[in-house]
Design a protein around this motif. Structure first.
Motif, PDB file in Angstrom:
ATOM      1  N   HIS A 251      -4.905   2.382  -5.086  1.00 27.68           N
ATOM      2  CA  HIS A 251      -3.888   1.342  -5.213  1.00 27.68           C
ATOM      3  C   HIS A 251      -3.162   1.201  -3.880  1.00 27.68           C
ATOM      4  CE1 HIS A 251      -0.097   3.748  -5.393  1.00 27.68           C
ATOM      5  NE2 HIS A 251      -0.935   4.707  -5.737  1.00 27.68           N
ATOM      6  N   ARG A 252      -2.287   0.176  -3.761  1.00 24.62           N
ATOM      7  CA  ARG A 252      -1.591  -0.090  -2.508  1.00 24.62           C
ATOM      8  C   ARG A 252      -0.069  -0.146  -2.665  1.00 24.62           C
ATOM      9  NH1 ARG A 252      -4.975  -4.650   0.984  1.00 24.62           N
ATOM     10  NH2 ARG A 252      -6.644  -3.254   1.664  1.00 24.62           N
ATOM     11  N   HIS A 253       0.453   0.347  -3.766  1.00 24.99           N
ATOM     12  CA  HIS A 253       1.904   0.343  -3.953  1.00 24.99           C
ATOM     13  C   HIS A 253       2.553   1.448  -3.131  1.00 24.99           C
ATOM     14  CE1 HIS A 253       0.127  -1.347  -7.662  1.00 24.99           C
ATOM     15  NE2 HIS A 253       1.196  -2.128  -7.676  1.00 24.99           N
ATOM     16  N   ALA A 254       3.776   1.199  -2.672  1.00 30.27           N
ATOM     17  CA  ALA A 254       4.568   2.264  -2.058  1.00 30.27           C
ATOM     18  C   ALA A 254       4.966   3.263  -3.146  1.00 30.27           C
ATOM     19  CB  ALA A 254       5.814   1.682  -1.409  1.00 30.27           C
ATOM     20  N   PRO A 255       5.148   4.543  -2.792  1.00 26.96           N
ATOM     21  CA  PRO A 255       5.523   5.531  -3.815  1.00 26.96           C
ATOM     22  C   PRO A 255       6.794   5.148  -4.558  1.00 26.96           C
ATOM     23  CG  PRO A 255       4.878   6.642  -1.791  1.00 26.96           C
ATOM     24  CD  PRO A 255       4.956   5.179  -1.475  1.00 26.96           C
ATOM     25  N   ILE A 256       7.851   4.829  -3.814  1.00 26.38           N
ATOM     26  CA  ILE A 256       9.122   4.435  -4.425  1.00 26.38           C
ATOM     27  C   ILE A 256       9.751   3.328  -3.573  1.00 26.38           C
ATOM     28  CG2 ILE A 256      11.483   5.155  -5.003  1.00 26.38           C
ATOM     29  CD1 ILE A 256      10.442   7.939  -5.546  1.00 26.38           C
TER      30      ILE A 256
END
Length: 372
Positions: A251-256
């Motif tokens: 995936h390519r989401h930032a952790p937080i």
């Protein structure tokens, strides 16, 4: 620091114990007296590697020079071993999660309270430079009032790399109970306690096949959700979307990310002590750029996975609260259990416990050298 060192004993000499033993010499307040394991040969091998004494569990618990037991057993053993240590008159610092259920966690806390002993719990990564700087930016008003956020931890299953992944797929395991404590502890440190949750849970596969080690090819049954989504409504008013999964190839989401009234903050991986922070900066014509923010706090340049124990040791000597506290860990445990229960029952669940945000860490190294 001039305080008398606090003797600690480690129970559980598996994978994570090496990180604790490697970091311990960087904190003069800690004196590692011994390590123990159900398998004495495992304890002896770890002791030889790090130059400490190997003991049976009973011998370690009987040692009067040990004040804190560091409980690095598997999640299912956290409370039974913790109760043994408390019965022996020791403070306890446990690996995460605090327990595999709220009911079990309450037993541990009640037992400690009855004997006037402390309980602490991992993760302590929120004491590192990355997370402490993120909190400082929020507290300083750099993004305005936090209104929302996202937290994503999505990976393939741990059977791809761990030689004995069974406990990851039993009750008390899964991505939420395994990795959720890092994300939720960081969120509570930044935003305060959670008031209400909703969740959805699923498991993409009924079994997992071990890919490495002597058990390669063996099948592990899945007995816990492996893909969890949740909505966390914080008492402060912020609303955060949480996704924890062992079912995702990439995936390519930032952790937080935390979204404020005036800017957004990209927070580094809460499983590490450092990492890069970025804050949004508005440009003309409704454009935005991301600006890297310097992590001004200490303990961001290595793996300090015993700093929570060091903070507890200093707190014992100084008579102050420790930061990686039982109250914080219990609140995180209740949130995790509630997210799973919400997914199973199909309804929102109110969170009963509340915890104060831990005191911020000093900007300068407070517990020892800042290089691990």
């Amino acid at each position: 620091m001039s305080e008398k060192p606090v003797g600690i004993g480690i129970i559980g000499c598996g994978n994570i114990s090496g990180a604790y033993l490697k970091a311990a010499p960087h904190f003069p307040i800690l004196a590692v007296r011994a390590c123990a394991d159900l398998n004495l040969e495992v304890a002896q091998a770890k002791a030889a590697e790090f130059g400490v004494a190997a003991r049976t569990i009973d011998q370690l618990l009987a040692d009067p020079d040990i004040e804190i037991v560091v409980n690095l057993t598997t999640p299912q053993a956290h409370v039974p071993v913790g109760l043994q240590a408390i019965a022996a008159g020791k403070h306890v610092h446990s690996e995460k999660p605090l327990a595999i259920s709220v009911a079990e966690g309450r037993k541990l806390l009640d037992a400690a309270t009855a004997k006037g002993l402390r309980v602490g719990c991992a993760p302590d990564t929120f004491l590192g430079a990355g997370q402490q700087t993120a909190r400082a930016l929020i507290d300083a008003g750099r993004i305005g009032r936090p209104v929302a956020g996202t937290a994503f931890m999505m990976v393939p299953g741990h059977e791809r790399w761990h030689p004995n992944p069974d406990f990851y797929y039993a009750k008390g395991g899964g991505p939420l109970f395994d990795m959720g404590p890092y994300y939720l502890t960081t969120l509570v440190n930044m935003l305060g306690p959670v008031a209400r949750v909703t969740g959805t849970v699923a498991a993409a596969y009924a079994e997992r096949r071990i890919a490495s080690g002597p058990r390669a090819g063996q099948v592990v049954p899945v007995g816990t959700p492996t893909h969890i989504t949740g909505t966390l409504a914080f008492a402060s008013g912020a609303v955060v979307t949480l996704v924890m999964s062992f079912d995702i190839p990439a995936h390519r989401h930032a952790p937080i990310e935390i979204y404020g009234e005036t800017a957004s903050l990209s927070v580094p991986d809460p499983n590490i002590f450092g990492g890069e922070l970025q804050i949004s900066v508005p440009l003309p014509e409704r454009k935005v750029e991301w600006q890297t923010e310097t992590t001004g706090h200490a303990y961001g340049d290595g793996n300090y996975r015993i700093i929570g124990v060091a903070d507890m040791a200093h707190a014992i000597r100084a008579g102050r609260p420790h930061r990686a506290s039982a109250e914080l860990a219990f609140h995180v445990l209740e949130v995790m259990e509630a997210v799973e229960r919400s997914g199973q029952e199909g309804r929102p669940i109110e969170i009963e416990s509340r915890c104060a945000r831990p005191e911020p860490m000093p900007v300068e190294p407070a517990f020892g050298r800042a290089a691990a």
